[in-house]
Motif scaffolding. Structure first.
Motif, PDB file in Angstrom:
ATOM      1  N   VAL A 171       1.355 -19.647 -96.322  1.00  0.00           N
ATOM      2  CA  VAL A 171       1.065 -18.514 -97.197  1.00  0.00           C
ATOM      3  C   VAL A 171       1.696 -18.746 -98.570  1.00  0.00           C
ATOM      4  O   VAL A 171       2.916 -18.911 -98.675  1.00  0.00           O
ATOM      5  CB  VAL A 171       1.602 -17.201 -96.588  1.00  0.00           C
ATOM      6  CG1 VAL A 171       1.397 -16.033 -97.535  1.00  0.00           C
ATOM      7  CG2 VAL A 171       0.915 -16.927 -95.254  1.00  0.00           C
ATOM      8  N   HIS A 172       0.856 -18.735 -99.621  1.00  0.00           N
ATOM      9  CA  HIS A 172       1.356 -19.048-100.966  1.00  0.00           C
ATOM     10  C   HIS A 172       0.881 -18.043-102.019  1.00  0.00           C
ATOM     11  O   HIS A 172       0.974 -18.330-103.213  1.00  0.00           O
ATOM     12  CB  HIS A 172       0.902 -20.453-101.377  1.00  0.00           C
ATOM     13  CG  HIS A 172       1.312 -21.516-100.408  1.00  0.00           C
ATOM     14  ND1 HIS A 172       0.437 -22.454 -99.903  1.00  0.00           N
ATOM     15  CD2 HIS A 172       2.518 -21.781 -99.820  1.00  0.00           C
ATOM     16  CE1 HIS A 172       1.073 -23.260 -99.064  1.00  0.00           C
ATOM     17  NE2 HIS A 172       2.326 -22.862 -98.991  1.00  0.00           N
ATOM     18  N   LYS A 173       0.361 -16.873-101.579  1.00  0.00           N
ATOM     19  CA  LYS A 173      -0.173 -15.910-102.536  1.00  0.00           C
ATOM     20  C   LYS A 173       0.516 -14.552-102.455  1.00  0.00           C
ATOM     21  O   LYS A 173       0.011 -13.562-102.983  1.00  0.00           O
ATOM     22  CB  LYS A 173      -1.683 -15.726-102.306  1.00  0.00           C
ATOM     23  CG  LYS A 173      -2.486 -17.007-102.496  1.00  0.00           C
ATOM     24  CD  LYS A 173      -3.972 -16.771-102.223  1.00  0.00           C
ATOM     25  CE  LYS A 173      -4.770 -18.055-102.377  1.00  0.00           C
ATOM     26  NZ  LYS A 173      -6.221 -17.850-102.091  1.00  0.00           N
ATOM     27  N   LEU A 174       1.672 -14.501-101.815  1.00  0.00           N
ATOM     28  CA  LEU A 174       2.350 -13.214-101.645  1.00  0.00           C
ATOM     29  C   LEU A 174       2.732 -12.604-102.984  1.00  0.00           C
ATOM     30  O   LEU A 174       3.245 -13.286-103.874  1.00  0.00           O
ATOM     31  CB  LEU A 174       3.606 -13.376-100.795  1.00  0.00           C
ATOM     32  CG  LEU A 174       3.476 -13.309 -99.280  1.00  0.00           C
ATOM     33  CD1 LEU A 174       4.860 -13.317 -98.644  1.00  0.00           C
ATOM     34  CD2 LEU A 174       2.691 -12.097 -98.817  1.00  0.00           C
ATOM     35  N   GLN A 175       2.490 -11.295-103.096  1.00  0.00           N
ATOM     36  CA  GLN A 175       2.914 -10.522-104.254  1.00  0.00           C
ATOM     37  C   GLN A 175       4.012  -9.529-103.884  1.00  0.00           C
ATOM     38  O   GLN A 175       4.756  -9.082-104.740  1.00  0.00           O
ATOM     39  CB  GLN A 175       1.727  -9.779-104.856  1.00  0.00           C
ATOM     40  CG  GLN A 175       0.617 -10.684-105.355  1.00  0.00           C
ATOM     41  CD  GLN A 175      -0.605  -9.910-105.796  1.00  0.00           C
ATOM     42  OE1 GLN A 175      -0.559  -8.699-105.994  1.00  0.00           O
ATOM     43  NE2 GLN A 175      -1.718 -10.597-105.946  1.00  0.00           N
ATOM     44  N   SER A 176       4.079  -9.176-102.596  1.00  0.00           N
ATOM     45  CA  SER A 176       5.072  -8.211-102.135  1.00  0.00           C
ATOM     46  C   SER A 176       5.639  -8.667-100.795  1.00  0.00           C
ATOM     47  O   SER A 176       4.883  -8.996 -99.880  1.00  0.00           O
ATOM     48  CB  SER A 176       4.438  -6.819-101.997  1.00  0.00           C
ATOM     49  OG  SER A 176       5.370  -5.890-101.461  1.00  0.00           O
ATOM     50  N   LEU A 177       6.966  -8.688-100.699  1.00  0.00           N
ATOM     51  CA  LEU A 177       7.649  -9.098 -99.461  1.00  0.00           C
ATOM     52  C   LEU A 177       8.753  -8.100 -99.148  1.00  0.00           C
ATOM     53  O   LEU A 177       9.660  -7.883 -99.955  1.00  0.00           O
ATOM     54  CB  LEU A 177       8.249 -10.494 -99.621  1.00  0.00           C
ATOM     55  CG  LEU A 177       9.106 -11.003 -98.448  1.00  0.00           C
ATOM     56  CD1 LEU A 177       8.253 -11.168 -97.196  1.00  0.00           C
ATOM     57  CD2 LEU A 177       9.786 -12.316 -98.806  1.00  0.00           C
ATOM     58  N   ASN A 178       8.670  -7.489 -97.964  1.00  0.00           N
ATOM     59  CA  ASN A 178       9.679  -6.529 -97.526  1.00  0.00           C
ATOM     60  C   ASN A 178      10.270  -7.011 -96.209  1.00  0.00           C
ATOM     61  O   ASN A 178       9.589  -7.027 -95.181  1.00  0.00           O
ATOM     62  CB  ASN A 178       9.055  -5.139 -97.347  1.00  0.00           C
ATOM     63  CG  ASN A 178      10.095  -4.061 -97.063  1.00  0.00           C
ATOM     64  OD1 ASN A 178      11.193  -4.351 -96.589  1.00  0.00           O
ATOM     65  ND2 ASN A 178       9.744  -2.814 -97.331  1.00  0.00           N
ATOM     66  N   ILE A 179      11.541  -7.427 -96.239  1.00  0.00           N
ATOM     67  CA  ILE A 179      12.238  -7.873 -95.028  1.00  0.00           C
ATOM     68  C   ILE A 179      13.446  -6.969 -94.754  1.00  0.00           C
ATOM     69  O   ILE A 179      14.453  -7.398 -94.201  1.00  0.00           O
ATOM     70  CB  ILE A 179      12.665  -9.355 -95.133  1.00  0.00           C
ATOM     71  CG1 ILE A 179      13.502  -9.594 -96.394  1.00  0.00           C
ATOM     72  CG2 ILE A 179      11.451 -10.266 -95.118  1.00  0.00           C
ATOM     73  CD1 ILE A 179      14.068 -11.010 -96.476  1.00  0.00           C
ATOM     74  N   TRP A 180      13.334  -5.714 -95.140  1.00  0.00           N
ATOM     75  CA  TRP A 180      14.388  -4.712 -94.966  1.00  0.00           C
ATOM     76  C   TRP A 180      14.912  -4.738 -93.521  1.00  0.00           C
ATOM     77  O   TRP A 180      14.164  -4.625 -92.566  1.00  0.00           O
ATOM     78  CB  TRP A 180      13.786  -3.347 -95.278  1.00  0.00           C
ATOM     79  CG  TRP A 180      14.716  -2.199 -95.531  1.00  0.00           C
ATOM     80  CD1 TRP A 180      15.003  -1.648 -96.728  1.00  0.00           C
ATOM     81  CD2 TRP A 180      15.435  -1.422 -94.558  1.00  0.00           C
ATOM     82  NE1 TRP A 180      15.842  -0.573 -96.590  1.00  0.00           N
ATOM     83  CE2 TRP A 180      16.133  -0.419 -95.255  1.00  0.00           C
ATOM     84  CE3 TRP A 180      15.558  -1.478 -93.169  1.00  0.00           C
ATOM     85  CZ2 TRP A 180      16.936   0.515 -94.624  1.00  0.00           C
ATOM     86  CZ3 TRP A 180      16.353  -0.555 -92.523  1.00  0.00           C
ATOM     87  CH2 TRP A 180      17.033   0.429 -93.247  1.00  0.00           C
ATOM     88  N   GLY A 181      16.219  -4.911 -93.369  1.00  0.00           N
ATOM     89  CA  GLY A 181      16.840  -4.824 -92.052  1.00  0.00           C
ATOM     90  C   GLY A 181      16.682  -6.044 -91.166  1.00  0.00           C
ATOM     91  O   GLY A 181      17.094  -6.006 -89.999  1.00  0.00           O
ATOM     92  N   CYS A 182      16.102  -7.121 -91.680  1.00  0.00           N
ATOM     93  CA  CYS A 182      15.969  -8.359 -90.882  1.00  0.00           C
ATOM     94  C   CYS A 182      17.273  -9.140 -91.012  1.00  0.00           C
ATOM     95  O   CYS A 182      17.394 -10.081 -91.822  1.00  0.00           O
ATOM     96  CB  CYS A 182      14.777  -9.178 -91.363  1.00  0.00           C
ATOM     97  SG  CYS A 182      13.190  -8.337 -91.176  1.00  0.00           S
ATOM     98  N   SER A 183      18.254  -8.768 -90.222  1.00  0.00           N
ATOM     99  CA  SER A 183      19.627  -9.231 -90.417  1.00  0.00           C
ATOM    100  C   SER A 183      19.860 -10.696 -90.053  1.00  0.00           C
ATOM    101  O   SER A 183      20.911 -11.248 -90.387  1.00  0.00           O
ATOM    102  CB  SER A 183      20.588  -8.352 -89.597  1.00  0.00           C
ATOM    103  OG  SER A 183      20.194  -8.315 -88.236  1.00  0.00           O
ATOM    104  N   ASP A 184      18.905 -11.352 -89.382  1.00  0.00           N
ATOM    105  CA  ASP A 184      19.071 -12.764 -89.038  1.00  0.00           C
ATOM    106  C   ASP A 184      18.475 -13.696 -90.093  1.00  0.00           C
ATOM    107  O   ASP A 184      18.568 -14.912 -89.971  1.00  0.00           O
ATOM    108  CB  ASP A 184      18.430 -13.066 -87.679  1.00  0.00           C
ATOM    109  CG  ASP A 184      19.290 -12.592 -86.514  1.00  0.00           C
ATOM    110  OD1 ASP A 184      20.514 -12.420 -86.724  1.00  0.00           O
ATOM    111  OD2 ASP A 184      18.749 -12.375 -85.422  1.00  0.00           O
ATOM    112  N   ILE A 185      17.873 -13.137 -91.107  1.00  0.00           N
ATOM    113  CA  ILE A 185      17.314 -13.955 -92.185  1.00  0.00           C
ATOM    114  C   ILE A 185      18.393 -14.223 -93.221  1.00  0.00           C
ATOM    115  O   ILE A 185      19.113 -13.314 -93.645  1.00  0.00           O
ATOM    116  CB  ILE A 185      16.102 -13.253 -92.828  1.00  0.00           C
ATOM    117  CG1 ILE A 185      14.940 -13.209 -91.821  1.00  0.00           C
ATOM    118  CG2 ILE A 185      15.669 -13.957 -94.108  1.00  0.00           C
ATOM    119  CD1 ILE A 185      13.725 -12.462 -92.317  1.00  0.00           C
TER     120      ILE A 185
END
Length: 231
Positions: free
Chosen positions: A165-179
């Motif tokens: 995936v190379h076209k992302l405009q919005s990324l929400n990883i709220w609360g993904c504590s292992d990242i």
């Protein structure tokens, strides 16, 4: 005190029922009407009217937005297979708060959704990196990804996704504590078009990730609240 009804002599209160058969809508008009209805209305009400209504309510053209959040805890692999023929043409998929949906079900649903642009997986706490791999394989043109509170996701999943995936405009990883910085950095490097980022409560993301944002020249908003940032 209620006032008594007084008829207006200038108005005709008689209801006239048109004679002859009612006009038949064209299939294209039916699908347009259905596309404005939410999933609960289409599946819970329209499909019960008649076989014809059911047919129009379940064709892919009626599902530009696949709002499947109504299923909540009942979206298992078997039900997922019945949904696939309806939603494969959708550009938006909402599975928010389907907290019991598993990798197998999501893989089945997105398997034919090559047109998918936006997906909301908020609260899908059972999903693992296998789901991110499935998204990368099936939906490479994604522009909006929300995996808020998907706490089983790790850097490995983001690394896999970043290769597809190379076209992302919005990324929400709220609360993904292992990242960590590693996984986040891989996604940012692969998606320089990012405009909106939310890493709230990603406690293993540090100031190193801020440096990676220099690649996103069109960035508008970035939320790093409760991350491991130094003052």
């Amino acid at each position: 005190m209620l006032r008594p009804f007084v008829a207006n002599p200038n108005l005709d209160y008689n209801i006239r029922v048109p004679q002859g058969p009612l006009p038949v809508l064209q299939p294209s008009t039916w699908t347009l009407v259905m596309s404005f209805l939410d999933a609960k209305t289409k599946l819970g009400f329209v499909t019960r009217v008649s076989k014809l209504h059911r047919a129009y309510a379940t064709v892919p053209q009626s599902w530009p937005v696949a709002d499947l959040a109504i299923f909540k805890a009942t979206l298992n692999e078997k039900r997922s297979k019945t949904v696939v023929p309806m939603v494969f043409g959708a550009h938006t998929l909402d599975l928010s708060e389907c907290y019991d949906v598993k990798d197998e079900s999501l893989t089945v649903i997105v398997s034919g959704m090559a047109n998918l642009k936006s997906i909301n997986l908020t609260g899908c706490t059972q999903l693992t990196d296998a789901s991110l791999a499935a998204l990368g394989n099936s939906c490479p043109n994604m522009t909006h990804l929300n995996v808020c509170c998907c706490m089983k996701l790790t850097d490995d999943g983001l690394a896999l996704l970043s290769t597809k995936v190379h076209k992302l405009q919005s990324l929400n990883i709220w609360g993904c504590s292992d990242i960590t910085d590693k996984g986040f950095g891989a996604m940012v490097a692969a998606n320089p078009r990012l405009e909106h980022i939310d890493t709230t409560w990603c406690s293993r993301i540090s100031e190193k990730s801020l440096q990676a944002l220099s690649l996103c020249t069109g960035l508008r908003t970035a939320n790093f609240m409760w991350c491991e940032l130094k003052d």
